[in-house]
Scaffold this active site. Structure first.
Site, mmCIF file in Angstrom:
data_model
loop_
_atom_site.group_PDB
_atom_site.id
_atom_site.type_symbol
_atom_site.label_atom_id
_atom_site.label_comp_id
_atom_site.label_asym_id
_atom_site.label_seq_id
_atom_site.Cartn_x
_atom_site.Cartn_y
_atom_site.Cartn_z
ATOM 1 N N LYS A 5 1.307 71.157 49.461
ATOM 2 C CA LYS A 5 2.137 71.226 50.674
ATOM 3 C C LYS A 5 1.287 71.508 51.919
ATOM 4 C CE LYS A 5 5.987 70.933 48.236
ATOM 5 N NZ LYS A 5 6.747 69.660 48.215
ATOM 6 N N TYR B 140 1.078 82.168 43.723
ATOM 7 C CA TYR B 140 2.066 81.168 43.324
ATOM 8 C C TYR B 140 1.686 79.766 43.820
ATOM 9 C CZ TYR B 140 6.009 78.142 43.248
ATOM 10 O OH TYR B 140 6.785 77.032 43.052
ATOM 11 N N ARG C 93 7.603 76.501 36.515
ATOM 12 C CA ARG C 93 7.019 75.177 36.743
ATOM 13 C C ARG C 93 6.163 74.689 35.589
ATOM 14 N NH1 ARG C 93 7.916 72.790 42.084
ATOM 15 N NH2 ARG C 93 9.254 74.334 43.080
ATOM 16 N N HIS D 125 7.317 63.781 52.633
ATOM 17 C CA HIS D 125 7.783 64.476 51.421
ATOM 18 C C HIS D 125 8.642 63.488 50.622
ATOM 19 C CE1 HIS D 125 10.006 68.315 49.805
ATOM 20 N NE2 HIS D 125 9.082 67.907 48.971
ATOM 21 N N CYS E 243 17.115 68.426 44.788
ATOM 22 C CA CYS E 243 18.065 67.298 44.791
ATOM 23 C C CYS E 243 17.667 66.247 43.768
ATOM 24 C CB CYS E 243 18.166 66.679 46.177
ATOM 25 S SG CYS E 243 19.093 67.686 47.349
ATOM 26 N N ARG F 280 7.508 79.469 47.194
ATOM 27 C CA ARG F 280 6.910 79.353 48.518
ATOM 28 C C ARG F 280 7.569 80.371 49.433
ATOM 29 N NH1 ARG F 280 8.619 75.464 50.913
ATOM 30 N NH2 ARG F 280 9.887 74.360 49.400
ATOM 31 N N ASP G 176 6.519 63.492 44.710
ATOM 32 C CA ASP G 176 6.700 64.517 45.746
ATOM 33 C C ASP G 176 6.169 64.125 47.128
ATOM 34 O OD1 ASP G 176 7.678 67.110 46.411
ATOM 35 O OD2 ASP G 176 5.640 67.901 46.391
ATOM 36 N N SER H 161 14.314 69.897 48.587
ATOM 37 C CA SER H 161 14.030 70.494 47.283
ATOM 38 C C SER H 161 15.355 70.672 46.526
ATOM 39 C CB SER H 161 13.350 71.853 47.469
ATOM 40 O OG SER H 161 12.231 71.700 48.318
#
Ligand code: OXD
Ligand code: MN
Length: 593
Positions: free
Chosen positions: A206, A197, A375, A226, A250, A70, A277, A248
């Site tokens: 998102k 992407y 991914r 989120h 974690c 991103r 997510d 992100s």
């Protein structure tokens, strides 16, 4: 496929007049059409078919090497005023932004096909779901949207002449200097250009489900967050649900698919994944907060995913999955760092170059076979621990909201907020420390309130105010907690084992919600008594270790307050920080002494 939705037809005509595609194809969601598109993408090299015996229905895609994540500096909230976008978002005047974007889109689909993807965020036809239409010139986008959302003719039927979120995407010339991800919250519109992407182009994720939806939620009295959603089933067969927000990197996907430790599994505990997510939260008729996962798949980070760290995620990727920027092995399967210890011979790296395992150096990310942000796009239904409530159009009732971050020293293993407003304060001061894995200085504290910093579609001060308002409206609100799996000892080693053992902490959280566990009141909130965290079957972790993990160092928190104030001062510009949070901060300082 047809629609009588005149607004939709007019908009498609207008966008086609600008982008000038050779033809327009409506995505009906049928397997026959998808199969045709896969074949076409294989023929052009956009995707590669993997070994269909080992990985049935699986494909590999490589993005442009400069288009792998991103791009927050190129992501804008084009609200009518700069104030409405707020101090934590990039802002551009909408008129200026439309003009610039239409110039960039001018003829951008020449010689290409424009695909029209009707998609539903949430179960098709649920009153809580929302519909989007994405126009794109990328088959990769179509195939990913098919996994990540519910698409096709059935969506169009329920749309009827209703409202939808407009999304326009074109790869255009893939010119990084002209890459823009623009959101027009007041117009329900998203535009993305010059990227291929995932996070920039799968507009349902998102862009819609967080940025546009958070704005819709503020106006309509609900929340887009989120957050993962998981259910913990106890030996009596009763399931309680938790939502959790972490920045992100974690371990959200890992927590969402947690495998109970042996001592718990033997007693009959089970963990069910509802989402990894995003969560849309609404007040139910019984006055509780209900969470639904608007997505239909997982767009997970591949490196580090293995049989030990997350067997459920790995199992989810064994069929009908699209891999992006992973390593392509000689036997036509995939590999990534951390999958196993066997470095593949004669493999092709994520850039499409032969990969030499002899040159691999763990500490140097440039030698990796798979990109660190490579991914998998996997259907949720593949997940062995997917919740039976996954397709419940009303979502699941939430007992606890959990915030967390990566803190080496400051935050204890777990604490509970005193009440809702204090919980909003705890979420607003969420932070994570940078690790050696990322470029730049180690141990730098990054504030990421509710893990929404890059995803809040409006002024974050107003977003905090919305949280406070929601607290007044939910008769039986969830309790709010904070966790930290990442405390380190003096040598920098993690003290808490994490992964499946995090269930031990969730157990205390759920016991608190049920009024079954005691707590100690401290300056930061309610903490467990060390003996109330179950250490049965844990190697090398005793109640003394837990006491250490639960210690609260007031001096460290006083230092943290300096950082909190600095972050809060961003909101001075438009004076949008709610008085309630200013009061929480003042009370916190007073408690610290
Ligand atoms: C994601 C992220 O990709 O949060 O989910 O960055
Ligand atoms: Mn995320």
């Amino acid at each position: 496929m047809t629609t009588k939705n005149q607004a939709l037809l007019t908009w498609i005509d207008e966008m086609a007049a600008i982008t000038k595609p050779e033809k327009i194809v409506w995505i009906d969601g049928s397997e026959a059409q998808l199969e045709e598109l896969r074949a076409e993408a294989c023929a052009t090299g956009e995707i590669e078919k993997l070994d269909q015996e080992k990985l049935p229905g699986c494909y590999l895609h490589r993005t442009d090497p400069l288009d792998v994540a991103r791009v927050e500096d190129r992501t804008f909230i084009c609200a009518r005023t700069e104030k409405d976008a707020g101090p934590t978002n990039n802002w551009m005047d909408p008129q200026e932004a439309y003009k610039m974007m239409y110039e960039l889109f001018d003829g951008s689909m020449k010689g290409r096909t424009m695909y029209v993807i009707p998609y539903s965020m949430g179960v098709v036809g649920s009153p809580f779901s929302k519909i989007g239409i994405e126009l794109t010139d990328s088959i990769y986008v179509v195939l990913n949207m098919h996994i990540m959302t519910r698409i096709g003719a059935k969506v169009l039927e329920t749309l009827d002449d209703g409202e939808f979120v407009k999304g326009l995407h074109s790869r255009a010339q893939m010119d990084a200097s002209k890459k823009y991800i623009m959101h027009f919250p007041e117009d329900n519109t998203i535009m993305s250009v010059n990227s291929g992407y995932g996070g920039n182009v799968l507009l349902g994720k998102k862009c819609f489900a967080l940025r546009i939806a958070s704005y819709l939620g503020k106006n309509e009295g609900w929340m887009a967050e989120h957050m993962l959603i998981l259910g913990v089933e106890n030996p009596e067969g009763e399931t309680r649900y938790i939502c959790a927000a972490f920045p992100s990197a974690c371990g959200k996907t890992n927590l969402a698919m947690l495998i109970p430790p042996k001592a718990y599994a033997e007693k009959g505990y089970k963990v069910w994944c509802v989402g990894d997510d995003i969560s849309w939260l609404r007040i139910g008729p019984d006055g509780r907060l209900y969470a639904m996962n608007p997505e239909n798949g997982f767009f997970g980070v591949a490196p580090g995913t293995n049989e030990k760290s997350n067997p459920n995620a790995l199992a989810s990727t064994r069929k009908n999955t699209i891999f992006t920027n992973v390593c392509h092995t000689a036997d036509n399967t995939v590999w990534w760092e951390g999958l196993n210890k066997e470095l593949p011979e004669n493999a092709i790296d994520w850039k499409g170059q032969p990969w030499d395992p002899a040159k691999f150096n763990k500490a140097d990310k440039t030698t990796c076979a798979a990109h660190p942000n490579s991914r998998f796009t996997a259907p949720a239904e593949n997940c062995p621990c997917i919740s039976k409530e996954f397709n419940n159009p009303n979502g699941v009732p939430i007992d606890a909201i959990v915030f967390g971050g990566r803190r080496a020293k400051t935050a204890p293993l777990v604490y509970q907020s005193f009440d809702w407003n204090h919980g909003v304060f705890v979420g607003s001061i969420m932070a994570s420390e940078t690790t050696a894995a990322a470029a730049g200085a180690v141990g730098v504290v990054r504030r990421d309130p509710m893990a929404m910093l890059p995803f809040c579609g409006y002024n974050m001060g107003d977003y905090f105010a919305h949280w406070i308002e929601m607290g007044k409206k939910i008769p039986h609100a969830p309790k709010i907690f904070n966790v930290n799996w990442f405390r380190t000892d003096d040598e920098g080693n993690f003290i808490w084992p994490g992964f499946g053992d995090n269930l031990r902490v969730l157990e205390w959280i759920l016991n608190r919600c049920a009024g079954k566990a005691k707590a100690v009141e401290t300056a930061i909130g309610y903490l467990p008594k060390a003996e109330d965290i179950n250490v049965e079957g844990l190697d090398g972790i005793t109640t003394e270790t837990i006491a250490d993990l639960l210690s609260v160092d007031k001096d460290l928190w006083k230092e943290d307050v300096v950082g909190i104030k600095e972050f809060y001062s961003k909101f001075d510009k438009y004076d949008t920080l709610p008085a309630e949070l200013k009061k929480e901060l003042a009370d916190f300082e007073a408690r610290l002494g």
